[in-house]
Design a protein around this motif. Structure first.
Motif, PDB file in Angstrom:
ATOM      1  N   GLU A 183       0.964  -1.187  -0.047  1.00  0.00           N
ATOM      2  CA  GLU A 183       0.063  -0.016  -0.028  1.00  0.00           C
ATOM      3  C   GLU A 183       0.991   1.249   0.073  1.00  0.00           C
ATOM      4  O   GLU A 183       2.070   1.210   0.502  1.00  0.00           O
ATOM      5  N   TRP A 184       0.264   2.425  -0.609  1.00  0.00           N
ATOM      6  CA  TRP A 184       0.812   3.500  -0.615  1.00  0.00           C
ATOM      7  C   TRP A 184       1.155   4.348   0.652  1.00  0.00           C
ATOM      8  O   TRP A 184       0.307   4.381   1.479  1.00  0.00           O
ATOM      9  N   VAL A 185       2.245   4.894   0.799  1.00  0.00           N
ATOM     10  CA  VAL A 185       2.647   5.753   1.898  1.00  0.00           C
ATOM     11  C   VAL A 185       3.467   6.926   1.446  1.00  0.00           C
ATOM     12  O   VAL A 185       4.156   6.855   0.450  1.00  0.00           O
ATOM     13  N   LEU A 186       3.470   7.926   2.525  1.00  0.00           N
ATOM     14  CA  LEU A 186       4.196   9.007   2.352  1.00  0.00           C
ATOM     15  C   LEU A 186       5.086   9.231   3.635  1.00  0.00           C
ATOM     16  O   LEU A 186       4.688   8.938   4.758  1.00  0.00           O
ATOM     17  N   ALA A 187       6.433   9.357   3.266  1.00  0.00           N
ATOM     18  CA  ALA A 187       7.635   9.888   4.318  1.00  0.00           C
ATOM     19  C   ALA A 187       7.571  11.440   4.421  1.00  0.00           C
ATOM     20  O   ALA A 187       7.588  12.177   3.503  1.00  0.00           O
ATOM     21  N   VAL A 188       7.268  11.929   5.789  1.00  0.00           N
ATOM     22  CA  VAL A 188       7.121  13.305   5.687  1.00  0.00           C
ATOM     23  C   VAL A 188       8.150  13.873   6.819  1.00  0.00           C
ATOM     24  O   VAL A 188       8.242  13.411   7.992  1.00  0.00           O
ATOM     25  N   GLY A 189       9.219  14.736   6.068  1.00  0.00           N
ATOM     26  CA  GLY A 189      10.063  15.410   7.200  1.00  0.00           C
ATOM     27  C   GLY A 189      10.981  16.369   6.708  1.00  0.00           C
ATOM     28  O   GLY A 189      10.650  17.117   5.866  1.00  0.00           O
ATOM     29  N   ASN A 190      12.167  16.598   7.177  1.00  0.00           N
ATOM     30  CA  ASN A 190      13.193  17.642   6.818  1.00  0.00           C
ATOM     31  C   ASN A 190      14.476  17.021   6.656  1.00  0.00           C
ATOM     32  O   ASN A 190      15.349  17.420   7.047  1.00  0.00           O
ATOM     33  N   GLY A 201       6.080   6.192  -1.619  1.00  0.00           N
ATOM     34  CA  GLY A 201       6.434   5.048  -1.860  1.00  0.00           C
ATOM     35  C   GLY A 201       5.362   3.808  -1.343  1.00  0.00           C
ATOM     36  O   GLY A 201       4.532   4.395  -1.336  1.00  0.00           O
ATOM     37  N   ILE A 202       5.883   2.601  -1.243  1.00  0.00           N
ATOM     38  CA  ILE A 202       4.877   1.798  -0.859  1.00  0.00           C
ATOM     39  C   ILE A 202       5.657   1.055   0.545  1.00  0.00           C
ATOM     40  O   ILE A 202       6.562   1.357   0.819  1.00  0.00           O
ATOM     41  N   VAL A 203       4.594   0.178   1.312  1.00  0.00           N
ATOM     42  CA  VAL A 203       5.103  -0.536   2.337  1.00  0.00           C
ATOM     43  C   VAL A 203       5.705  -1.651   1.863  1.00  0.00           C
ATOM     44  O   VAL A 203       5.214  -2.622   0.933  1.00  0.00           O
ATOM     45  N   SER A 204       6.780  -1.834   1.641  1.00  0.00           N
ATOM     46  CA  SER A 204       7.669  -2.823   1.119  1.00  0.00           C
ATOM     47  C   SER A 204       8.057  -4.192   1.951  1.00  0.00           C
ATOM     48  O   SER A 204       8.052  -5.174   1.515  1.00  0.00           O
ATOM     49  N   ALA A 205       7.882  -4.014   3.242  1.00  0.00           N
ATOM     50  CA  ALA A 205       7.671  -5.245   4.164  1.00  0.00           C
ATOM     51  C   ALA A 205       7.309  -4.831   5.523  1.00  0.00           C
ATOM     52  O   ALA A 205       7.266  -3.555   5.871  1.00  0.00           O
ATOM     53  N   LYS A 206       6.680  -5.774   6.410  1.00  0.00           N
ATOM     54  CA  LYS A 206       6.395  -5.557   7.561  1.00  0.00           C
ATOM     55  C   LYS A 206       7.374  -6.339   8.694  1.00  0.00           C
ATOM     56  O   LYS A 206       7.574  -7.451   8.250  1.00  0.00           O
ATOM     57  N   GLY A 207       7.264  -5.840   9.890  1.00  0.00           N
ATOM     58  CA  GLY A 207       7.984  -6.718  10.856  1.00  0.00           C
ATOM     59  C   GLY A 207       9.551  -7.054  10.595  1.00  0.00           C
ATOM     60  O   GLY A 207       9.891  -8.192  10.761  1.00  0.00           O
ATOM     61  N   ARG A 208      10.007  -6.186  10.170  1.00  0.00           N
ATOM     62  CA  ARG A 208      11.417  -6.290   9.418  1.00  0.00           C
ATOM     63  C   ARG A 208      12.532  -5.758  10.775  1.00  0.00           C
ATOM     64  O   ARG A 208      12.252  -4.761  11.617  1.00  0.00           O
ATOM     65  N   SER A 209      13.416  -6.959  11.001  1.00  0.00           N
ATOM     66  CA  SER A 209      14.441  -6.730  12.156  1.00  0.00           C
ATOM     67  C   SER A 209      15.484  -6.436  11.426  1.00  0.00           C
ATOM     68  O   SER A 209      16.265  -7.212  10.253  1.00  0.00           O
TER      69      SER A 209
END
Length: 357
Positions: A183-190, A201-209
Motif C-alpha cells: 500500500e502507498w505511504v508518504l514519508a514526511v520530514g526535513n 513509496g509503498i510498504v515493502s515489508a512489515k516486521g523487519r528486524s
C-alpha cells in the motif's frame, strides 16, 4: 540522520507452541485472511495536505564543554622539565597517562518530529535529541519554540518532547497493524534541512528486524528517507500516522531504496509510559531464541536434519529461571507460533506484540 521485579508476567490468554520433535499444538485458530481487492487510483495530495502541518523541524544543540581526557605522557619531556622527579606531576596517573582538559566545540544536529497532541507533545527519535542541551522546534508555519525532553527510550529509539503551545495541528494516529505490504505511504520530514518535504513509496515489508539489539519490528518502505528525516512521519493515504521514520539502509549514507519506520503499535505504548513514568515499563517473557528458519538453516549448515513441523515461529533455545515463560510451561526446544490467537511468524512479531504489554 545521525548515524528489559525480575521479570514482568506477560498476560497471555493463549500460547501456541510446537516441540522440536515436530508435534504441533495450535491454540486459538486465527481468522482467515481477507481477500485483497484492487483499490482505486490514489491521490496522495490529500495525505500530504493532512500530515504536513503536524510534522516539525527539530534543531538539537550541544553546548561547548570542558572535558578531562587521558593522554600518554612523554618521558623525554617529563625528564627535562623535572629530571629528578622532585615535584611530581599531579596530572599523571600510575599508568603513566596524563590528564588534560580540553574544550569540545558547540555541536548542532537536526531531525524531524510529529505533533501527537494539541497541547504540544511531539514524538521523535531518541538519537535526534540524545544529550542535547537545547532543543528548538520549528512548526510548519515557521513559528519557533523551545522544547524540553519528557522521556527517551534508547531500546526503541523513541523520544517524547514537549513545547508550551496550544491548539496545535496534532496528527491522527492509525493502527499500524492494519497496513498491508504494497500500500502507498508518504514519508514526511526535513531531510538535509529541506523543511516540509514529502516523498512517496509503498510498504515493502512489515516486521523487519535489522538485528541491532533493540525492540525491532520495523515497517520497511521505499519512500525516500534521508538524513534529517529521522523522527518524521510515515503516513497512509489518509494522512494518518502509521510509523516514525527512524533509519535508512545504505552503503553510501544516503537513501538507496530501503527506509525503516517504528510502527505506531510500538510507539503508543512507549509514549504512554514516558508520559506517566518518564521511562518505559517493559514486559520480559524470559526466553532466548531465534526465528525458526534461522535455526533450521543453522542446523543444516552443521549437517543436521531438523523438522519442527513448521518453518515459521520463534524457536526457544533457552528458558530463563523464574521467568513468565517458565511459569507458562515453555521449555527449550519449543516453538512459539501464536500468542492470544495472533500468529507469531518471527522474532520481530513477538517483540512488537510484547512491546504493547
Amino acid at each position: 540522520m545521525k548515524k528489559y521485579s525480575k521479570y514482568l508476567v506477560v498476560a497471555m490468554s493463549a500460547l501456541a507452541f510446537a516441540f522440536s520433535t515436530g508435534t504441533l499444538i495450535k491454540v486459538n485458530a486465527t481468522q482467515a485472511p481477507s481477500t485483497a481487492v484492487p483499490a482505486q487510483p490514489v491521490d496522495l495530495t490529500y495525505a500530504a495536505e493532512k500530515s504536513l502541518p503536524s510534522v516539525v523541524h527539530i534543531l538539537s544543540t550541544k553546548n561547548s564543554k570542558v572535558q578531562t581526557i587521558e593522554v600518554q605522557s612523554d618521558p623525554f619531556s617529563d625528564f627535562f622539565s623535572d629530571p629528578f622527579g622532585f615535584f611530581g606531576n599531579p596530572n599523571q596517573g600510575q599508568d603513566g597517562k596524563q590528564k588534560r582538559s580540553v574544550r569540545t566545540p558547540k555541536q548542532q544536529g537536526s531531525g524531524s518530529g510529529v505533533i501527537i497532541s494539541t497541547d504540544g507533545y511531539i514524538v521523535t527519535n531518541n538519537h535526534v535529541v540524545a544529550d542535547a542541551d537545547e532543543l528548538t522546534v520549528t512548526l510548519n508555519d515557521n513559528k519557533e519554540y523551545s522544547a524540553r525532553i519528557i522521556g527517551t527510550d534508547k531500546t526503541t529509539d523513541l523520544a517524547l518532547i514537549k513545547i508550551d503551545a496550544k491548539d496545535l495541528p496534532a496528527i491522527t494516529i492509525a493502527n499500524s497493524e492494519n497496513i498491508k505490504v504494497g500500500e502507498w505511504v508518504l514519508a514526511v520530514g526535513n531531510p538535509f534541512n529541506l523543511t516540509n518535504t514529502v516523498t512517496a513509496g509503498i510498504v515493502s515489508a512489515k516486521g523487519r528486524s535489522l538485528y541491532q539489539n533493540g525492540v525491532e519490528s520495523f515497517i520497511q518502505t521505499d519512500a525516500a528517507i534521508n538524513p534529517g528525516n529521522s523522527g518524521g512521519a510515515l503516513v497512509n493515504t489518509r494522512g494518518e500516522l502509521i510509523g516514525i521514520n527512524a533509519m535508512l539502509y545504505s552503503q553510501t549514507g544516503s537513501f538507496s531504496g530501503y527506509g525503516f519506520a517504528i510502527p505506531t503499535s510500538i510507539m503508543n505504548k512507549v509514549v504512554d509510559d514516558l508520559k506517566k513514568y518518564g521511562t518505559v515499563q517493559r514486559a520480559v517473557i524470559g526466553i532466548q531464541g531465534q526465528d525458526v528458519k534461522n535455526y533450521v538453516d543453522a542446523q543444516k549448515d552443521q549437517g543436521k536434519d531438523v523438522d519442527l513441523g513448521t518453518m515459521e515461529g520463534i524457536y526457544v533455545a533457552k528458558v530463563l529461571e523464574e521467568s513468565s515463560a517458565e511459569e507458562a510451561g515453555l521449555k527449550a526446544g519449543d516453538v512459539i507460533t501464536a500468542i492470544d490467537g495472533k500468529e507469531m511468524n518471527k522474532m520481530a512479531d513477538l517483540q512488537e506484540y510484547l512491546a504493547k504489554k
